[in-house]
Design a protein around this motif. Sequence first.
Motif, short mmCIF file in Angstrom:
data_model
loop_
_atom_site.label_atom_id
_atom_site.label_comp_id
_atom_site.label_asym_id
_atom_site.label_seq_id
_atom_site.Cartn_x
_atom_site.Cartn_y
_atom_site.Cartn_z
N ASP A 36 0.83 -1.21 0.00
CA ASP A 36 0.00 0.00 0.00
C ASP A 36 0.86 1.26 0.00
OD1 ASP A 36 -2.31 -1.49 -0.05
OD2 ASP A 36 -2.68 -1.32 2.11
N GLU A 37 1.95 1.23 0.75
CA GLU A 37 2.86 2.38 0.79
C GLU A 37 3.53 2.59 -0.56
OE1 GLU A 37 4.36 5.63 2.71
OE2 GLU A 37 2.98 4.18 3.57
N ILE A 38 3.98 1.51 -1.18
CA ILE A 38 4.58 1.60 -2.52
C ILE A 38 3.55 2.09 -3.52
CG2 ILE A 38 5.55 0.22 -4.41
CD1 ILE A 38 6.85 -1.55 -2.22
N ASP A 39 2.33 1.59 -3.42
CA ASP A 39 1.25 2.00 -4.32
C ASP A 39 0.96 3.49 -4.18
OD1 ASP A 39 -1.01 2.11 -5.98
OD2 ASP A 39 -2.34 1.42 -4.39
N GLY A 40 0.89 3.97 -2.96
CA GLY A 40 0.62 5.39 -2.75
C GLY A 40 1.70 6.29 -3.32
N PHE A 41 2.96 5.90 -3.12
CA PHE A 41 4.07 6.70 -3.63
C PHE A 41 4.14 6.66 -5.15
CE2 PHE A 41 8.53 6.96 -4.97
CZ PHE A 41 8.81 8.27 -4.58
N LEU A 42 4.09 5.44 -5.71
CA LEU A 42 4.23 5.32 -7.17
C LEU A 42 3.03 5.88 -7.92
CD1 LEU A 42 5.91 1.81 -7.65
CD2 LEU A 42 6.93 4.08 -7.82
N SER A 43 1.83 5.77 -7.35
CA SER A 43 0.65 6.30 -8.02
C SER A 43 0.75 7.81 -8.18
CB SER A 43 -0.62 5.95 -7.25
OG SER A 43 -0.85 4.57 -7.28
N VAL A 44 1.14 8.51 -7.14
CA VAL A 44 1.27 9.97 -7.22
C VAL A 44 2.37 10.34 -8.21
CG1 VAL A 44 1.89 12.04 -5.93
CG2 VAL A 44 0.39 10.34 -4.90
N LEU A 45 3.48 9.65 -8.17
CA LEU A 45 4.57 9.92 -9.09
C LEU A 45 4.15 9.67 -10.53
CD1 LEU A 45 7.60 10.69 -9.06
CD2 LEU A 45 8.09 8.25 -9.01
#
Length: 134
Positions: A36-45
Amino acid sequence: MLWQLAQMLWVGGVWLLHIGILPALGLIGLAPLLIDEIDGFLSVLLVSFAAACVTLQVLVLIKAEGMESLWRDIRGQLLLMALYACAMFCGVHIWLPEALRWQLFSYLVLGFAGLVLVMQPAPGWSGGAREARP
């Protein structure tokens, strides 16, 4: 060619993240909170990168077809929808970070606008063989 490169990068990236990378991270056994943390970071990027690529495509469309194509052409309308989805995703992410469904909705609008855009011909290309100019 710039149109197709930008389109490949943002549309491919948007779909690859949620169809390829995140499920693969789950299959290799990463903790769900880490995913979820990776998803949140990569999605915004990725959405920010998509906004830059869509802006580039808007400029290419305006240069090739004129300013009125932005409103009258399906490609222009899809690009405007994608820009709006990017803005909505980033706005919700900043001001309402707990509204994950709105972020997902914005992401899906961006993804499906990209898929429909992929099926459209590039500006300046009619879809058939180009005529030779004397």
